[in-house]
Design an enzyme around this catalytic site. Structure first.
Site, short mmCIF file in Angstrom:
data_model
loop_
_atom_site.label_atom_id
_atom_site.label_comp_id
_atom_site.label_asym_id
_atom_site.label_seq_id
_atom_site.Cartn_x
_atom_site.Cartn_y
_atom_site.Cartn_z
N GLY A 1 0.81 -1.24 0.00
CA GLY A 1 0.00 0.00 0.00
C GLY A 1 0.83 1.27 0.00
O GLY A 1 0.54 2.20 0.75
N ARG B 1 0.04 5.91 -1.42
CA ARG B 1 -0.35 7.18 -0.78
C ARG B 1 0.08 7.19 0.68
O ARG B 1 0.50 6.16 1.21
CB ARG B 1 -1.88 7.35 -0.83
CG ARG B 1 -2.44 7.37 -2.22
CD ARG B 1 -3.93 7.55 -2.28
NE ARG B 1 -4.68 6.32 -2.07
CZ ARG B 1 -5.46 6.06 -1.01
NH1 ARG B 1 -5.60 6.97 -0.08
NH2 ARG B 1 -6.10 4.91 -0.91
N ASP C 1 -3.71 -6.92 -4.58
CA ASP C 1 -4.60 -6.70 -3.43
C ASP C 1 -4.07 -7.57 -2.29
O ASP C 1 -3.93 -8.79 -2.45
CB ASP C 1 -6.02 -7.10 -3.83
CG ASP C 1 -7.03 -6.85 -2.73
OD1 ASP C 1 -6.68 -7.03 -1.55
OD2 ASP C 1 -8.16 -6.47 -3.05
N SER D 1 -1.91 0.50 15.10
CA SER D 1 -2.53 1.80 15.42
C SER D 1 -2.70 1.88 16.93
O SER D 1 -2.87 0.84 17.60
CB SER D 1 -3.91 1.88 14.76
OG SER D 1 -4.65 2.96 15.30
N TYR E 1 -11.97 -2.05 12.77
CA TYR E 1 -10.60 -1.54 12.59
C TYR E 1 -9.73 -1.85 13.81
O TYR E 1 -8.60 -2.33 13.69
CB TYR E 1 -10.68 -0.04 12.32
CG TYR E 1 -9.36 0.63 12.05
CD1 TYR E 1 -8.74 0.51 10.81
CD2 TYR E 1 -8.75 1.43 13.02
CE1 TYR E 1 -7.53 1.15 10.55
CE2 TYR E 1 -7.55 2.08 12.76
CZ TYR E 1 -6.95 1.93 11.52
OH TYR E 1 -5.75 2.57 11.27
#
Ligand code: NDP
Length: 247
Positions: free
Chosen positions: A12, A15, A63, A142, A155
């Protein structure tokens, strides 16, 4: 700190944080391969920026939740670059909602990209790294995976799952010189957070001791260090890059 002669896969990297990681690794001398699911042009632009650093780059459509596409990508990278020394599992999505509104489809999509993708890539590269007797695996988790967050059950579960994956891989592969760590960013200004309401951004800012939102480069700098020889004795850790938010 040099990554000269190393090859990295960053998932990924089209960006945001992924692109900043690709550039930070390239600046340190690593060849960088990244993949995209939707953002072909942005991914090519990342590789242009990588090659400006004087290293080789490659952008592949893969993917992270698709085993066939991952296998094909890993085979191509092995043929083109010989070794794969660094894996950064960065690709991620959100599909936020309160638990009563989260569909099974949205739960699965977030787990498949954020958690299963990291599992599939780590599995695909573990044999290569074992043969090489060394490697670096860095999972972008995260602080939500550490602390939880209302409206982000899918998430948060995926990011907490990444922490369990990280610690287990660190225990399994540590004796072979392979380290595996998780980086837990706080609020970083990227496309992922751009659409959040100003009220959320202001409340978040108020809870950050450093009184600024994070930048993708703040995360990328730590990833480049964890990928280096200098970080050889750090494994199984969860390191927050959050301006002190989780303290
Ligand atoms: P962005 O939305 O800006 O970028 C996400 C990247 O992931 C894109 O390049 C996207 O490419 C790629 N991606 C998404 N799904 C897939 C897929 N199935 N296969 C391949 N690539 C995919 O997000 P950020 O840069 O902000 O986030 C990067 C990581 O950091 C994520 O894992 C995120 O959860 C984590 N993070 C971000 C925080 C933040 O505040 N921004 C905080 C904590 C963690 P494409 O467009 O091609 O799908």
């Amino acid at each position: 700190m040099s990554l000269e002669g190393k090859t990295a896969i960053v998932t990924g990297g089209a960006r945001g944080i992924g692109r900043a990681i690709c550039i930070a690794l390239a600046k340190a001398g690593a060849n960088v391969v990244t993949c995209y699911a939707r953002s072909a042009e942005a991914c090519e632009e990342t590789i242009r920026l990588v090659e400006e650093c004087g290293v080789k780059g490659m952008c592949v459509k893969a993917d992270v939740s698709n085993l066939e596409e991952i296998t094909a990508m890993v085979d191509t990278v092995k043929k083109e670059f010989g070794t794969i020394d660094i894996l950064v599992n960065n690709a991620g999505i959100t599909k936020d909602n309160l638990i009563m509104g989260v569909s099974e489809e949205d739960f699965d999509a977030v787990i498949d990209t954020n958690l299963k993708g990291a599992f599939l890539f780590t599995k695909a590269l573990s044999r290569t790294m074992l043969k090489q007797k060394g490697g670096r695996i860095i999972n972008i988790s995260s602080i939500v995976g550490v602390r939880g967050n209302a409206g982000q059950t899918n998430y948060a579960a995926s990011k907490a799952g990444l922490i369990g994956l990280t610690k287990s891989v660190a225990k399994e592969l540590g004796a072979k010189g392979i380290t595996c760590n998780a980086v837990a960013p706080g609020f970083i200004e990227t496309d992922m957070t751009a659409s959040l309401p100003d009220s959320v951004k202001e409340a978040t800012l108020a809870s950050i001791p450093m009184k600024r939102l994070g930048q993708a480069e703040d995360v990328a700098n730590l990833v480049a260090f964890l990928a280096s020889d200098e970080a050889a004795y750090i494994t199984g850790q969860v390191i927050c890059v959050d301006g002190g938010m989780a303290v």
